[in-house]
Design a protein around this motif. Sequence first.
Motif, PDB file in Angstrom:
ATOM      1  N   VAL A 168      59.187  86.372  47.549  1.00  0.00           N
ATOM      2  CA  VAL A 168      59.095  87.668  48.214  1.00  0.00           C
ATOM      3  C   VAL A 168      57.723  88.266  47.914  1.00  0.00           C
ATOM      4  N   ILE A 169      57.027  88.652  48.961  1.00  0.00           N
ATOM      5  CA  ILE A 169      55.704  89.252  48.847  1.00  0.00           C
ATOM      6  C   ILE A 169      55.822  90.730  49.183  1.00  0.00           C
ATOM      7  N   VAL A 170      55.453  91.589  48.239  1.00  0.00           N
ATOM      8  CA  VAL A 170      55.506  93.032  48.459  1.00  0.00           C
ATOM      9  C   VAL A 170      54.185  93.478  49.076  1.00  0.00           C
ATOM     10  N   GLY A 171      54.266  94.050  50.260  1.00  0.00           N
ATOM     11  CA  GLY A 171      53.072  94.402  51.009  1.00  0.00           C
ATOM     12  C   GLY A 171      52.762  93.340  52.045  1.00  0.00           C
ATOM     13  N   TYR A 172      51.857  93.676  52.955  1.00  0.00           N
ATOM     14  CA  TYR A 172      51.575  92.769  54.056  1.00  0.00           C
ATOM     15  C   TYR A 172      50.145  92.240  54.017  1.00  0.00           C
ATOM     16  N   THR A 173      49.636  92.103  52.802  1.00  0.00           N
ATOM     17  CA  THR A 173      48.331  91.473  52.624  1.00  0.00           C
ATOM     18  C   THR A 173      48.490  90.274  51.704  1.00  0.00           C
ATOM     19  N   GLY A 174      47.727  89.255  51.955  1.00  0.00           N
ATOM     20  CA  GLY A 174      47.730  88.083  51.099  1.00  0.00           C
ATOM     21  C   GLY A 174      48.835  87.086  51.379  1.00  0.00           C
ATOM     22  N   LYS A 220      63.079  96.933  48.233  1.00  0.00           N
ATOM     23  CA  LYS A 220      63.404  96.027  49.327  1.00  0.00           C
ATOM     24  C   LYS A 220      63.244  94.566  48.900  1.00  0.00           C
ATOM     25  N   ALA A 221      62.315  94.308  48.000  1.00  0.00           N
ATOM     26  CA  ALA A 221      62.138  92.950  47.503  1.00  0.00           C
ATOM     27  C   ALA A 221      63.408  92.439  46.832  1.00  0.00           C
ATOM     28  N   THR A 271      58.248  88.971  53.494  1.00  0.00           N
ATOM     29  CA  THR A 271      57.405  90.107  53.142  1.00  0.00           C
ATOM     30  C   THR A 271      58.243  91.369  53.248  1.00  0.00           C
ATOM     31  N   VAL A 272      57.997  92.312  52.356  1.00  0.00           N
ATOM     32  CA  VAL A 272      58.691  93.604  52.348  1.00  0.00           C
ATOM     33  C   VAL A 272      57.683  94.674  51.944  1.00  0.00           C
TER      34      VAL A 272
END
Length: 322
Positions: free
Chosen positions: A187-193, A175-176, A169-170
């Motif tokens: 890579v997951i952008v953001g910290y939801t889901g 950053k991704a 996560t980033v």
Amino acid sequence: MAYAIRYARAGGPEVIDYVEVPDREPGPGEVAIDVAGVGVNFIETYQRSGTYKVDYPFVPGGEGAGVISAVGPEVTTFAVGDRVAWAGIPGSYASRLVGPADKLLAVPRGLSDEQAAAVPLQGLTAHYLATSTYPIQAGDTVLVHAGAGGVGLLLTQIAKIKGARVITTVSTEEKAELSREAGADEVIVGYTGFADRARELTDGEGLPVVYDSVGRDTFDASLSAVRRRGHLVLFGASSGPVPPVDPQRLNDAGSVFLTRPKLADYTVTRSELLERSTELFAWIGDGRLSVRIGGTYPLAEAARAQSDLTARKTTGKLVLLP
């Protein structure tokens, strides 16, 4: 005279002073070091804010690299002129440092001063997380939060060396891209889901391990992403400390293991420190592990470096130059 950063009290940027400090000659088992680079870490911001209690005035820092300028009695493993690096010597935000020789690592040829200062704490942390706290196995799918941070980039690369599939996560698309360059498969952008996505990627089973350095903002979802008898490794709290946890939650999540490790407990002996650092430096030397310097700052501008770090404006490792 040498110079150092000193915290006068807890509270904010205005409590940092750049001061002259007297030189001290090394005692038995100690060496004096002309500091060439100092690693910046979140713990120094926790000390500055008062989250971690210290006695003021206080010289922060515990990581760096430099050249030995004097050797005290009973030191036989190092000599004047040796390049060394360290993690765990207090007061490292300084131009000159006196500390125990048994905490030092010999810097291999080919590493710059900035790289040598950037590697010890975060590199050794990534090493113990991946090899001891939860020993990653080939075929594992693991999740690394803050994948473009100093530990995140190193931990991602070590997990790939071990044969894992890595989710990170980033916070931004920029950053991704850095995380993907380090080898992240997803890579997951953001910290939801991220918990739902982790379940999708593991056919609903969940992950054997989540490495969480974010803390308060990610803890609940991290716990739900872990599989039965999996590991939630909480090794930082960049978003703030996690509130007290009812152990019954670990039972409900599937007999999950929760740990809050620190480097000192994984480098208890000199031999363990050298085993970890030897493997770490070997990976860097053969090109399998890359160290990203996200920014360098004059020692006198330590407050700006810390502010950039806590604002999540940075990637990789920040280094102060005395």
